[in-house]
Design an enzyme around this catalytic site. Structure first.
Site, short mmCIF file in Angstrom:
data_model
loop_
_atom_site.label_atom_id
_atom_site.label_comp_id
_atom_site.label_asym_id
_atom_site.label_seq_id
_atom_site.Cartn_x
_atom_site.Cartn_y
_atom_site.Cartn_z
N GLU A 150 69.27 97.52 46.57
CA GLU A 150 70.23 97.17 45.75
C GLU A 150 71.09 95.77 45.89
OE1 GLU A 150 73.24 100.33 45.48
OE2 GLU A 150 71.70 102.09 45.18
N GLU A 188 67.97 94.55 44.07
CA GLU A 188 67.05 95.21 43.03
C GLU A 188 67.11 96.51 43.05
OE1 GLU A 188 64.52 97.20 44.83
OE2 GLU A 188 65.69 96.52 46.67
#
Lengths: 341, 341
Positions: free
Chosen positions: B307, B164
């Site tokens: 991420e 994310e």
């Protein structure tokens, strides 16, 4: 002994600065950044990385003292399994895209397989509670054999990882570590591949006996290896020095290969800056030895198999750390706003 | 909500037994063995493994409360960097041999790039100190979008990893985790990408304010996500449930994706048996959330980037654990003496 140059402090600083320019909060990749700096400063380059894992096997006279959960013939059986390609380290090396070199440094009975490299220094060591494990000349020859092998492998592979096998070798390593660190054997003896309480107590007594008998000089690592070490320990020490002298990173595995590296570091004091500690084993001596080398391991999975299994598992992380350093975008290059921390 | 079947206890037992027949002392590969059992029981198969990492980005109205070290436009910049291929997760995904799917779940200003999957639920969420982050209908739509994406990806890839990006999303995740775990926000708020002491105190106050305002019902995870969550959190929760419903392992990353998985697990209670926790982040809430999910992370490298970077790093270890299970020799097959422990 061969000269090992220390990784350059200026390089380390420049590498840190390079990571700080990447599009991520400063330090947010944690110890992956430390790993990148260590590996790159040690000479690791992504495009030169074609890792080799060297698994060195040897037998130990001290095995007859009942210091292992397994009988001595397992050393030879595992050597054959390494050559056969389906032992743990073979599977893990394939997954890591690493070559595997299997070395016989002196098991009792050799395995007839041309894929096994013959660096035999004898038919197993002498039981160190009865006499020195090996002669000084044997220890020097084993170190030299490791050095020469490193000369062949280091530059082509760009990274050398160390593994070992030998029933009784955690006892020999415990004795070497206790001698070099000048601590009691209860600090360096662990359960190895699965000793019970009585077995562990016996192991401590056996190491005590060996150290009392030989009183090895901690300032003479070759003497320590000869008195209470093992052929594979000496070959691994030579490999570490040899590979580091070519300025490539050397990845150590568990307690035994780390102890070999500790002996090597006493011969080549700049060696630790070229080492990468792949994982922390539950052997109590491992944490002591890593501390003495100033190393923080990458993985901590409770692995205690040896063979180079931890080193193999660490290789993708090493490669990834270099990729971050070499391939990741910078704030300036990517047009991302930097909070400046 | 879609049904997720729990991994079978009989499978788990059989997998343990299979590992105990391998040519190594019982349990000597430590938590790599636990990982192998977990991944295989969750449906992971070496020959079906072609992992995909899904990075879901969203913006957060609460970012205007000064809860991040970075300005909100960084979400969009990083989304563009993911599409560009040289952000951290891109580099790490390549190293892991994983595909990367980049999803816009609702950043303020979309990036014009056809490689970014449009699952936009709005132009960022509402500041949850002023009103609900999103409507219940938006939360349900985001969950549904995640489910549908999982339907497309799960079977072909055999494993789905979650990542994310979103300035302010550790604040939203801290609010969701505090609501679901019924604990104080000081337990779930951390420094995120680099808050100082004052920033951290402000973050705790902001989360307290949001929870006081909405009093979300911990028994209603969709309501919690709507009140204080984020578009990317809801899409990730849907992805986790969807992938697990196809009986493939779901790899979670840091605090934010783990909190999304916690919300998902409240909707699909068997979900945790299909999850793999890749790493432990230094965010204090992460350890709480992993504990609530009953998960032990594989890596502990102090990484706090998000991420999907930790999930990507874990993939080679997952593959290696399956290779041990599927490719390593047994005592019987290799003719190696078993100490029977």
């Amino acid at each position: 002994m061969r000269e090992v140059r220390a990784a350059s402090p200026a390089d380390i600083l420049a590498l840190r600065r390079r990571l700080d320019e990447k599009t991520k909060p400063r330090g947010s990749l944690g110890r992956l950044e430390d790993l990148a700096v260590r590996v790159a400063a040690a000479g690791g380059r992504l495009d030169a990385l074609d890792p080799v894992i060297v698994v060195v096997a040897g037998d130990h006279g001290v095995a007859r003292q009942g210091v292992s959960a397994y009988p001595q013939e397992v050393t030879r059986q595992m050597l054959a399994a390494f050559a056969g390609g389906d032992a743990a380290v073979c599977v893990l090396a394939r997954q890591a895209g690493a070559d595997l070199v299997v070395v016989d440094a002196g098991v009792v009975e050799p395995v007839d397989d041309p894929s096994i490299l013959d660096l035999r220094q004898g038919r197993g060591t002498t039981d160190f509670t009865a006499g020195p494990a090996m002669t000084r000349r044997q220890a020097e020859a084993a170190l030299g054999a490791g050095l020469e092998l490193a000369d062949e492998l280091a530059v082509d592979h760009g990274l050398v990882a160390l593994g070992e096998m030998g029933i009784g070798n955690s006892t020999a390593a415990a004795a070497v570590a206790a001698a070099l660190l000048e601590c009691g054997p209860q600090m360096t003896c662990g359960r190895g591949t699965g000793l019970d309480d009585a077995g562990l107590a016996r192991k401590v007594m056996v190491v005590e006996e060996g150290l009392r008998l030989h009183r090895p000089d901690p300032g003479d690592p070759v003497g320590v290896l000869a008195a209470v070490g093992g052929f594979e320990l000496a070959v691994l020490a030579g490999l570490a020095i040899g590979a580091a002298s070519h300025e490539v990173p050397v990845v150590i595995d568990g307690f035994i290969s780390s102890t070999a590296a500790l002996a090597a570091a006493r011969l080549a004091p700049a060696l630790p800056s070229r080492l990468v500690a792949s994982h922390r084993s539950p052997e109590p001596g491992h944490t002591l030895v890593l501390g003495a080398l100033g190393l923080e391991p990458v993985l901590d999975l409770g692995m205690r198999l040896g063979e180079g299994s931890g080193a193999a598992l660490c290789l993708p992380l090493i490669r990834s750390s270099l990729a971050i350093l070499e391939e990741m975008a910078t704030f300036a290059g990517a047009g991302v706003t930097d909070a400046g921390r």
